[in-house]
Design a protein around this motif. Structure first.
Motif, PDB file in Angstrom:
ATOM      1  N   ARG A 243       0.813  -1.259  -0.071  1.00 12.75           N
ATOM      2  CA  ARG A 243       0.141  -0.065  -0.009  1.00 12.75           C
ATOM      3  C   ARG A 243       0.743   1.130   0.178  1.00 12.75           C
ATOM      4  NH1 ARG A 243      -5.035   0.138  -1.519  1.00 12.75           N
ATOM      5  NH2 ARG A 243      -5.455   1.880   0.033  1.00 12.75           N
ATOM      6  N   GLU A 244       1.787   1.175   0.699  1.00 13.42           N
ATOM      7  CA  GLU A 244       2.814   2.317   0.826  1.00 13.42           C
ATOM      8  C   GLU A 244       3.420   2.684  -0.432  1.00 13.42           C
ATOM      9  OE1 GLU A 244       5.580   1.443   3.626  1.00 13.42           O
ATOM     10  OE2 GLU A 244       4.412   1.774   5.420  1.00 13.42           O
ATOM     11  N   GLU A 246       2.062   1.813  -3.326  1.00 13.87           N
ATOM     12  CA  GLU A 246       1.086   2.237  -4.401  1.00 13.87           C
ATOM     13  C   GLU A 246       1.070   3.692  -4.051  1.00 13.87           C
ATOM     14  OE1 GLU A 246      -2.174  -1.292  -5.488  1.00 13.87           O
ATOM     15  OE2 GLU A 246      -1.853  -0.830  -3.112  1.00 13.87           O
ATOM     16  N   VAL A 247       0.812   4.171  -2.856  1.00 16.96           N
ATOM     17  CA  VAL A 247       0.600   5.598  -2.567  1.00 16.96           C
ATOM     18  C   VAL A 247       1.659   6.343  -3.214  1.00 16.96           C
ATOM     19  CG1 VAL A 247       0.463   7.449  -0.579  1.00 16.96           C
ATOM     20  CG2 VAL A 247      -0.830   5.194  -0.603  1.00 16.96           C
ATOM     21  N   GLU A 248       3.028   5.965  -3.107  1.00 15.17           N
ATOM     22  CA  GLU A 248       4.221   6.790  -3.466  1.00 15.17           C
ATOM     23  C   GLU A 248       3.964   6.559  -4.993  1.00 15.17           C
ATOM     24  OE1 GLU A 248       8.520   4.825  -4.440  1.00 15.17           O
ATOM     25  OE2 GLU A 248       8.026   4.751  -2.427  1.00 15.17           O
ATOM     26  N   ALA A 250       1.259   6.566  -6.969  1.00  9.92           N
ATOM     27  CA  ALA A 250       0.206   7.460  -7.306  1.00  9.92           C
ATOM     28  C   ALA A 250       0.341   8.768  -7.061  1.00  9.92           C
ATOM     29  CB  ALA A 250      -0.948   6.957  -6.692  1.00  9.92           C
ATOM     30  N   ALA A 251       1.362   9.221  -6.316  1.00 10.50           N
ATOM     31  CA  ALA A 251       1.836  10.611  -5.895  1.00 10.50           C
ATOM     32  C   ALA A 251       2.552  11.089  -7.062  1.00 10.50           C
ATOM     33  CB  ALA A 251       2.327  10.688  -4.730  1.00 10.50           C
TER      34      ALA A 251
END
Length: 501
Positions: A243-244, A246-248, A250-251
């Motif tokens: 998840r981390e 994926e967030v990275e 996406a950012a």
């Protein structure tokens, strides 16, 4: 004074039993070699070698926070009784829940009886997204997601230990001394974290495509299955890191930064497989008999009385005359791992082409998979054998799989060197090699490499006929409804989600 019983959770990070026990007082960290479990037919010395790696790492991690790992050998209730006498009594037993084999279920019942007899609380904590007891599959996916998103548990910085007589790791058991396969992964919490990091940093970029082939899957798959099976890393840790990442990513996308767009789909697919991991474990948790009996009892008697020992031996030894089957089996002998599609193909081939019952073939594969996880293995064995009542029949063509997933023949040539001289055009089916070409390349079908052990077309006609006879019965269809109610996934398919939207 509290006992933390390490089983298939050989780590210190995200280990709630260790944290909770340490919070309550001095701790005995215990690992037990259990002869009754090690003598089970699904255990192999290669499993023990991986466990040994994990224990070396666990010893070092525990020592850093102030305690030693205590080893004992024996049946678990007898070990607890001995510890009770040795310590003058302890307050509580802490461990993770385990969705294991019938033998571990029986062991746990005996441990529970011992604890009741001594009035010792046994605190068990969930390790996966498996729920005990589960009243209904409705809402399971959402409950799994909530559990995965719970905060990770940091290991204590310091634990007060209890000094006991030191016994070392076991040098030999019912399966012999720990024996590593030539290409087997190394175990341990540090190794697990390094493998996860390399997957999320680089190896996993093309996961969606790479995972189908035994060639690309060797690096493109996460290779975390063995670490998860023995708890060298927690599933929640893996989920959190994904998840981390994926967030990275996406950012980076939203900021207009350049990145490989394959990452987002690959990580989404991998996260779905973490969900799948527990979906199958929940089946065995809810119905432990799946280790032994058909999920749909309508299929009882389908293969049980037609077991061909010669076909079974050829399949186990990787000499069926089907190169992709033999290469996959020999790769298991060498490394204890292959990608999911090849595992499914091996069981499907055994079940349909060779008409072998899933229990015997499942036991053999369990010994060859270093990452053997009973909760996944037995429901999957039944699914690939077509006896669940709720899954479609999956029959893999070994020749097609060879052409699709080993297009340059490197995998087959590596593990079936007898075929090294066979031209690529004929590598998937060397028995069809024209005599003149065979003579030119110095290959003798049936001598240098076995002819196919069965006629594939005839074998599949027979298998489909037998399966369809059972599937058409009204009682089979009625039972399928009951099986789905108990075990079926409630997660809506993509089309269903779109329609609802």
């Amino acid at each position: 004074m509290n006992v933390v019983w390490f089983k298939r959770d050989l780590r210190v990070a995200d280990h709630r039993p260790l944290v909770e026990a340490a919070r309550m007082g001095p701790v005995i960290a215990l690992y037990v070699y259990e002869p009754a479990l090690l003598a089970q037919p699904d255990v192999d010395a290669s499993h023990l070698a991986f466990i040994d790696d994990c224990l070396v790492a666990l010893e070092a991690s525990l020592r850093e926070i102030g305690i030693e790992l205590t080893y004992r050998t024996g049946d678990m209730p007898a070990v607890l009784e001995s510890l009770w006498s040795e310590t003058g009594g302890f307050t509580a037993l802490y461990s993770h829940e385990e969705t294991g084999s019938d033998a571990t279920y029986a062991r746990d019942r005996h441990v529970r009886a011992w604890c009741r007899g001594k009035s010792v609380p046994w605190h068990e904590f969930a390790q996966f997204g498996v729920f005990r007891p589960l009243r209904s599959r409705d809402g399971w996916a959402q409950a799994w997601e909530r559990r995965m998103r719970e905060p990770l548990v940091a290991p204590p910085q310091r634990i007060e230990g209890v000094a006991l007589e030191r016994n070392g790791r076991c040098a030999g058991t019912a399966v012999g001394a720990p024996r590593r396969k030539p290409e087997q992964q190394r175990g341990g919490e540090g190794e697990a974290r390094a493998v996860l990091a390399s997957f999320l940093d680089s190896r996993g970029v093309n996961y969606r495509q790479d995972m189908s082939s035994p060639v690309s899957g060797r690096d493109g798959c996460s290779r975390l299955s063995t670490y998860l099976a023995y708890g060298a890393i927690s599933l929640r840790t893996v989920y959190a890191r994904v998840r981390e990442r994926e967030v990275e990513l996406a950012a980076a996308r939203d900021a207009g930064e350049s990145f490989d767009a394959r990452w987002l789909d690959s990580l989404r697919s991998f996260r779905a497989r973490l969900h799948w991991h527990c979906h199958f474990m929940q089946k065995l948790e809810d119905q432990p008999s799946l280790e032994f009996v058909n999920q749909s009892r309508s299929y009882d008697g389908l293969r049980e009385n037609e077991f061909d020992v010669a076909r079974f031996a050829a399949w186990c030894e990787g000499r069926t005359g089907f190169p992709m089957i033999d290469a996959c089996m020999r790769s298991l002998h060498a490394s204890g791992w292959t990608n999911f599609r090849m595992r499914a193909m091996l069981m499907s081939f055994a079940s349909y082409h060779l008409w072998l019952h899933w229990r015997r073939t499942g036991i053999y594969l369990a010994t060859q998979f270093v990452d053997y996880e009973p909760g996944i293995h037995w429901p999957q064995s039944q699914m690939q054998a077509g006896v669940t009542g709720i899954n479609s029949i999956r029959i893999y063509s070994p020749a097609k799989q060879a052409r699709d997933n080993d297009p340059n023949g490197s995998f087959i040539r590596r593990y079936v060197p007898e075929l090294a001289r066979v031209p690529l055009e004929w590598l998937a089916e060397p028995h069809l090699l024209p005599p003149l070409i065979a003579a030119e390349c110095g290959f003798r079908p049936g001598f240098d490499y076995p002819l196919p052990i069965v006629d594939a077309s005839a074998a599949l006609r027979y298998a489909k006929l037998r399966i369809s006879e059972v599937r058409r019965r009204p009682e089979t269809r009625a039972e399928a409804v009951e099986v789905f109610e108990r075990h079926g996934s409630r997660k809506p398919a993509p089309n269903d989600r779109r329609r609802r939207a």
